[in-house]
Write a protein that holds these residues in place. Structure first.
Motif, PDB file in Angstrom:
ATOM      1  N   ALA A   3       0.837  -1.186   0.000  1.00  0.00           N
ATOM      2  CA  ALA A   3       0.000   0.000   0.000  1.00  0.00           C
ATOM      3  C   ALA A   3       0.877   1.242   0.000  1.00  0.00           C
ATOM      4  O   ALA A   3       2.011   1.219   0.468  1.00  0.00           O
ATOM      5  CB  ALA A   3      -0.901  -0.023   1.236  1.00  0.00           C
ATOM      6  N   GLU A   4       0.328   2.299  -0.548  1.00  0.00           N
ATOM      7  CA  GLU A   4       1.040   3.582  -0.573  1.00  0.00           C
ATOM      8  C   GLU A   4       1.309   4.008   0.878  1.00  0.00           C
ATOM      9  O   GLU A   4       0.456   3.859   1.742  1.00  0.00           O
ATOM     10  CB  GLU A   4       0.146   4.603  -1.276  1.00  0.00           C
ATOM     11  CG  GLU A   4       0.838   5.775  -1.911  1.00  0.00           C
ATOM     12  CD  GLU A   4       1.966   5.460  -2.865  1.00  0.00           C
ATOM     13  OE1 GLU A   4       2.970   6.177  -2.793  1.00  0.00           O
ATOM     14  OE2 GLU A   4       1.874   4.515  -3.659  1.00  0.00           O
ATOM     15  N   ILE A   5       2.515   4.513   1.134  1.00  0.00           N
ATOM     16  CA  ILE A   5       2.820   4.939   2.501  1.00  0.00           C
ATOM     17  C   ILE A   5       2.821   6.461   2.570  1.00  0.00           C
ATOM     18  O   ILE A   5       3.090   7.143   1.587  1.00  0.00           O
ATOM     19  CB  ILE A   5       4.150   4.339   3.018  1.00  0.00           C
ATOM     20  CG1 ILE A   5       5.343   4.795   2.168  1.00  0.00           C
ATOM     21  CG2 ILE A   5       4.085   2.823   3.067  1.00  0.00           C
ATOM     22  CD1 ILE A   5       6.679   4.371   2.728  1.00  0.00           C
ATOM     23  N   SER A   6       2.526   6.944   3.751  1.00  0.00           N
ATOM     24  CA  SER A   6       2.428   8.393   3.960  1.00  0.00           C
ATOM     25  C   SER A   6       3.823   9.015   4.051  1.00  0.00           C
ATOM     26  O   SER A   6       4.820   8.308   4.215  1.00  0.00           O
ATOM     27  CB  SER A   6       1.655   8.676   5.250  1.00  0.00           C
ATOM     28  OG  SER A   6       2.436   8.291   6.375  1.00  0.00           O
ATOM     29  N   GLU A   7       3.862  10.329   3.967  1.00  0.00           N
ATOM     30  CA  GLU A   7       5.135  11.058   4.119  1.00  0.00           C
ATOM     31  C   GLU A   7       5.740  10.794   5.496  1.00  0.00           C
ATOM     32  O   GLU A   7       6.943  10.636   5.636  1.00  0.00           O
ATOM     33  CB  GLU A   7       4.929  12.564   3.891  1.00  0.00           C
ATOM     34  CG  GLU A   7       4.726  12.942   2.436  1.00  0.00           C
ATOM     35  CD  GLU A   7       5.843  12.471   1.512  1.00  0.00           C
ATOM     36  OE1 GLU A   7       7.034  12.692   1.826  1.00  0.00           O
ATOM     37  OE2 GLU A   7       5.529  11.870   0.461  1.00  0.00           O
ATOM     38  N   ARG A   8       4.896  10.739   6.515  1.00  0.00           N
ATOM     39  CA  ARG A   8       5.368  10.473   7.881  1.00  0.00           C
ATOM     40  C   ARG A   8       5.971   9.071   7.968  1.00  0.00           C
ATOM     41  O   ARG A   8       7.021   8.875   8.587  1.00  0.00           O
ATOM     42  CB  ARG A   8       4.224  10.632   8.888  1.00  0.00           C
ATOM     43  CG  ARG A   8       4.633  10.426  10.337  1.00  0.00           C
ATOM     44  CD  ARG A   8       5.660  11.423  10.813  1.00  0.00           C
ATOM     45  NE  ARG A   8       5.026  12.667  11.184  1.00  0.00           N
ATOM     46  CZ  ARG A   8       5.668  13.807  11.413  1.00  0.00           C
ATOM     47  NH1 ARG A   8       6.975  13.841  11.288  1.00  0.00           N
ATOM     48  NH2 ARG A   8       5.036  14.893  11.735  1.00  0.00           N
ATOM     49  N   GLN A   9       5.336   8.090   7.322  1.00  0.00           N
ATOM     50  CA  GLN A   9       5.873   6.729   7.332  1.00  0.00           C
ATOM     51  C   GLN A   9       7.219   6.672   6.597  1.00  0.00           C
ATOM     52  O   GLN A   9       8.137   5.993   7.042  1.00  0.00           O
ATOM     53  CB  GLN A   9       4.871   5.756   6.707  1.00  0.00           C
ATOM     54  CG  GLN A   9       3.675   5.496   7.611  1.00  0.00           C
ATOM     55  CD  GLN A   9       2.584   4.714   6.922  1.00  0.00           C
ATOM     56  OE1 GLN A   9       2.200   5.030   5.793  1.00  0.00           O
ATOM     57  NE2 GLN A   9       2.076   3.702   7.597  1.00  0.00           N
ATOM     58  N   LYS A  10       7.317   7.399   5.484  1.00  0.00           N
ATOM     59  CA  LYS A  10       8.603   7.471   4.756  1.00  0.00           C
ATOM     60  C   LYS A  10       9.679   8.079   5.660  1.00  0.00           C
ATOM     61  O   LYS A  10      10.817   7.618   5.668  1.00  0.00           O
ATOM     62  CB  LYS A  10       8.461   8.323   3.492  1.00  0.00           C
ATOM     63  CG  LYS A  10       7.733   7.641   2.375  1.00  0.00           C
ATOM     64  CD  LYS A  10       7.629   8.564   1.166  1.00  0.00           C
ATOM     65  CE  LYS A  10       6.701   7.970   0.118  1.00  0.00           C
ATOM     66  NZ  LYS A  10       6.393   8.884  -0.969  1.00  0.00           N
TER      67      LYS A  10
END
Length: 195
Positions: A3-10
């Protein structure tokens, strides 16, 4: 496909890799991570349940990157030797840009008590080996790669030597240019497998 990850997760993945680079996998804790990013541990837990989930995210990140260039190579018009050379160079480039990935991707011993991590590493290795095997078999059919050695054995030799070379770079504390010396190293591998 993950799934696409958020900027915070990156950001969490990036900072986790920085912590691993400096302190090893043992240094990756939620407490250290929150402190380095500059927010609370609770904020980290909103994105990842625990350290294992972060390591899974890192492995998924690596898998997605390698899948992209393995699939691209399968579609390319280059010959099998060029495809293998390109795959090596891409791995060297990826590891050079993010050396701490080596600590995570080649950490089966550290992960031995974490089945989910062992399975994730095995999944990456299996997929990469299948694609490499397909390239080798295609090259053997076209007489680009020697056929006097079983394709599965060649795949193990190639993947094993790649792993050993990268581990030597890591164990030397990254004392040489992986891409420069790697380019020379690839030429030796090619000599061994070329028809």
């Amino acid at each position: 496909m993950i799934a696409e990850i958020s900027e915070r997760q990156k950001e969490i993945i990036t900072v986790s890799l920085e912590l691993i680079a400096k302190k090893g996998i043992q240094g990756l804790t939620i407490k250290n991570l929150a402190k380095k990013i500059g927010f609370t541990e609770a904020a980290v837990y909103r994105h990842y349940e625990n350290k294992i989930q972060i390591l899974i995210a890192i492995l998924d990140y690596f898998r997605e990157g390698t899948n992209r260039f393995f699939v691209n190579e399968m579609k390319s018009e280059e010959n099998a030797i060029q495809k293998i050379e390109y795959l090596f160079l891409n791995h060297f480039k990826t590891f050079s840009e993010t050396p701490s990935l080596v600590s995570v991707v080649f950490s089966e011993e550290i992960f031995r008590n974490e089945t989910v991590l062992i399975e994730k590493v095995a999944e990456i290795m299996k997929k990469n080996t299948q694609i490499l095997l397909s390239i080798i078999e295609s090259g053997q059919k076209k007489s680009e790669i020697r056929s006097d050695i079983n394709s599965r054995n060649l795949a193990i030799i190639i993947m094993g030597s790649l792993r050993m070379f990268v581990k030597q770079w890591q164990m030397s504390d990254y004392s040489f240019s992986l891409t420069e010396r790697g380019t020379e190293y690839i030429k030796s591998v090619i000599k061994l497998i070329k028809n």
